[in-house]
Each structure stands twice: as structure tokens, then as C-alpha cells.
Design an enzyme around this catalytic site. Structure first.
Site: not given
Ligand SMILES: *Cc1c(COP(=O)(O)O)cnc(C)c1O
Length: 428
Positions: A144, A239, A267
Site C-alpha cells: 500500500y 516506501d 506515520k
Molecule cells: C500508511 C501508509 C501509506 C499512506 O500514508 P497516509 O498517511 O495514510 O496517506 C503509504 N505507504 C505505506 C507503506 C503505509 O503504511
């Protein structure tokens, strides 16, 4: 436990907010029932609107790595708020957090702050496309990267053809530029690269996957990606929105000693306020406006409250040499305890774990990619989720999520959790 007031609040919310929530997983669709409304949280615990106390294993999906309402973060936000909450002009604070982040993470010279992980990944891909002058990207099924159009893609027909939209509203035109690969499968990636020679700008990957449960990379997987990217003029985007400042000070790049070309954060870096960031070496970051041609901007980017929270969080992590070992030890303890009781109760399961990330899958086979993650027994998971909730333990309301261990959890909390898992697993 009673969730009367939460149910009432949810009914009110449903009238004015689609599905009653501002992010879909909160709606409990995957597990049934109605969501719990939180009133406040402190340390390892959340307190809901009915007065129940919950031990929290989600921690706002990762950011609260040192526990809820962590005092230095709260104080920093309060002090900054008194001085004004947004200027749309530069502040010294932005340079301070940028310098600290650059000093903690290997292989980056500059960092740009945005407001979410979604924005970070979206901007990183645009930068990679601008830099390489190529259009296509490879992403992995089950990873994601936020909800921007390029990532809402599922496998199209035929393994080597382009993807198709996974949500209405994403155009076929966008989908055709995203190629979908299988996590932990280098041969698959190789096939995609060969079928799209000189067209792929970037491979974006969760270097430890956390959005299909927790799936660490197989040995050689990240190295293989690095080699293929270098050999083919493709940028490797890590990511690290979930893993950054969580698995090590310098994230997965440090943990596995592998260099990505662009790294995305979110995060933890915001200490619980809305922050994302992306970072790279000078040659790539200097391609970004106003220095370079790739456009990216944000009215609230670098917001003083958000930067104050993030800086206090990163300082706390940077100044605590034992933090990541301590988190890993607690997570290992929980793993052993859960494994022991599930075995004793003859439950079929697989547990994946790395650092402070752990996931329990109700399936005996190894969980290494999206397909194997999807094989788990969802009925067992639903019972497990609601059973733990009744015991005052909150795990994510979906079988595809990782549990995040926070430093605020005590060994008593972990023992209590293991006992609850024992009790609940007898009912599965
Ligand atoms: C949570 C998450 C996102 C998206 O971040 P948001 O602040 O919710 O837009 C992107 N990549 C990874 C790996 C994530 O866990």
C-alpha cells in the site's frame, strides 16, 4: 464490554460522513460490528466513549511508537500553538527536523515535507518520472502506498500486461502506467522489466511489507531489486512510511544495508500529526521545484505544529540508543507467548514478525506475498478480533494489518494479552 455510546455516535456520524468514518478500515466492515469511538488515550491504552479501557496494538496505525500522548510531543505542540499555527512561510523548525532526519537516515541529502504518506509516495513517483523521463512504474500486489490514482491498481489480464483500476474513478490511462508484480518474486520483476525496456521510471516497494500483514523480504529480494534497478536505469523507491524510524533509526535501508534512490516517510515522522516526507540524494532532490522542473507544493506543508511534534518524536528516538532493541524484545516476547497458547489450543496459524511489527495469520502455510496473505481463515480472524476486544485488547479490524508494538506496553500488558489470546483461541 458495552459499546452503547459508540454505537449511538456511529449512527450520528453515518448521517453526515460517508460510512461514518474518514478512512474506510475504521468502519469494521471486514470484521462486522460497529466501530469504537475513542475519547482519549495515554501510553499503551485508549479509553473509549463508553468508559472501556483498551490495550492498543495499532497505535494510530504506527505513529505512536512511544505510546499515546507522549509528553515531549504534547508539550512541543502546546508551546508552538501559542505562537501561531500556520504561516505559509519558512520557519527554522523545518530545517531542524530536516537536518535531524537526514542525519538519522542513510543515503539521503535532502528531504521535503508533505502532509501524508499518500502525498509522499505520489510525489516520489512524480519525481522519479521527471528525473528518468519515463512513465511506467512497478508496484507489488498487496503493498500500500496511499490512495493516489497510480497505486489503486490491480493485476490486469495476463501476467505481463499492464494493470487495471482497482477503484472506479481511476482511469485506464493511469492504470496502464502501473505494472503489478508479486512480492518476494524477483523472476516476476525481471519479466516485467524485460517486457518494458527503457520505459520503467521506478520500482516502489514496502521494503518490509506491512499492509498485507507483516511480510519481511526474503533473503536477496531487496538486493535483487537494487541490482535490477541499477542495471536498467530504474529508480528504487523504498516506501518507509510504516518502517521508517520504526525498524531502525535509519529504517530498512539501515537494517538491511541497502540503498534506495528515493525514500518515503509518514506515520512516526509526524509524532501523530499529519506529516509525510520524501527524501533522496542531492542529484535527485534538486530536480524538485523551485530548484528543478518537477512541481510539488503544499499550503500546510512543514506546518509548525506538525514539525514540532515530529521533531520531538525523532529527538526522543535518536537519543534512546536502546529503543529499537527494547521494542523488538517486547515483540519477540509477545510472539513466543501467542505461539505457545495457539499451539496448546490446536489453532492453525502462522506468525510473521520483524522488529516491532507482528501479524497473526490463520493459515499454516508461510505468508510471503499477497496471495498467501489472502489465504488466511477470515472467520477465525473475526472471532479472534471480537474476542480480544471483549477482553479489552484492540488489534486492527482487518486480517491484512500488522500489529504495532509501542514502548509504552509493559510486560504485564503483554502477559495479559497472551492470557486473553489463550482464552479467545479456545473459541476459534
Ligand atoms: C500508511 C501508509 C501509506 C499512506 O500514508 P497516509 O498517511 O495514510 O496517506 C503509504 N505507504 C505505506 C507503506 C503505509 O503504511
Amino acid at each position: 464490554m458495552i459499546y452503547k455510546r459508540s454505537s449511538q455516535l456511529f449512527a450520528e456520524a453515518e448521517k453526515v460522513i460517508p460510512g461514518g468514518v474518514n478512512s474506510p478500515v475504521r468502519a469494521f466492515k471486514a470484521v462486522g460490528g460497529t466501530p469504537i469511538f475513542v475519547q482519549r488515550a495515554k501510553g499503551a491504552y485508549m479509553y473509549d466513549e463508553d468508559g472501556n479501557r483498551l490495550i492498543d496494538y495499532i497505535n494510530s496505525w504506527g505513529p505512536m511508537i512511544l505510546g499515546h500522548a507522549f509528553e515531549p510531543v504534547v508539550q512541543a505542540v502546546i508551546e508552538k500553538a501559542k505562537l501561531g499555527t500556520s504561516f505559509g512561510m519558512p520557519t527554522e523548525l523545518e530545517t531542524q527536523i530536516a537536518a535531524l532526519a537526514v542525519s538519522m537516515v542513510p543515503n539521503i541529502d535532502k528531504i521535503r515535507f508533505v502532509n501524508s504518506g499518500t502525498e509522499a509516495c505520489m510525489s516520489a513517483v512524480r519525481l522519479a518520472r521527471g528525473f528518468t523521463k519515463r512513465d511506467k512504474i512497478i508496484k507489488f500486489a498487496g503493498c500500500y502506498h496511499g490512495h493516489s490514482d497510480s497505486f489503486l491498481i490491480q493485476a490486469g489480464s495476463g501476467a505481463v500486461t499492464f494493470g487495471s483500476p482497482s477503484s472506479p474513478g481511476v482511469t485506464e490511462g493511469t492504470a496502464k502506467d502501473t505494472l503489478l508484480a508479486i512480492y518476494n518474486d524477483l523472476e516476476n520483476v525481471k519479466t516485467l522489466i524485460e517486457a518494458n525496456k527503457e520505459q520503467i521510471a521506478a520500482i516502489i516497494v514496502e521494503p518490509v511489507a506491512g499492509n498485507m500483514g507483516c511480510i519481511p523480504p526474503n533473503e536477496g529480494f531487496l538486493e535483487g531489486l537494487r541490482e535490477m534497478c541499477t542495471a536498467n536505469g530504474i529508480l528504487l523507491i523504498f516506501d518507509e512510511v510504516m518502517t521508517g524510524f520504526r525498524l531502525a533509526k535509519g529504517g530498512v535501508q539501515e537494517l538491511f544495508n541497502i540503498k534506495a534512490d528515493i525514500v518515503c516517510f509518514g506515520k512516526v515522522i509526524g509524532g501523530g500529526l499529519p506529516v509525510g516526507a520524501f527524501a533522496a540524494r542531492n542529484e535527485i532532490m534538486n530536480y524538485l521545484a523551485p530548484l528543478g522542473p518537477v512541481y510539488q507544493a503544499g499550503t500546510l506543508s512543514g506546518n509548525p505544529l506538525a514539525m514540532a511534534a515530529g521533531l520531538a518524536m525523532l529527538q526522543a528516538l535518536n537519543n534512546d540508543a536502546a529503543i529499537f532493541d527494547r521494542l523488538a524484545a517486547k515483540t519477540a516476547y509477545l510472539h513466543e507467548g501467542i505461539e505457545r497458547v495457539l499451539k496448546a489450543n490446536n489453532v492453525v496459524f502462522t506468525i510473521n514478525r520483524i522488529g516491532s511489527m507482528i501479524s497473526v495469520h490463520f493459515d499454516a502455510a508461510p505468508v510471503v506475498d499477497f496471495k498467501s496473505a489472502a489465504n488466511g481463515d477470515n472467520e477465525s480472524f473475526k472471532k479472534f478480533f471480537h474476542g480480544l476486544l471483549q477482553e479489552g485488547i484492540y488489534i486492527a479490524p482487518s486480517a491484512y494489518e500488522t500489529w504495532f508494538i509501542t514502548d509504552a506496553l509493559s510486560y504485564e500488558d503483554l502477559d495479559f494479552t497472551i492470557q486473553a489470546v489463550d482464552k479467545v483461541s479456545k473459541t476459534l
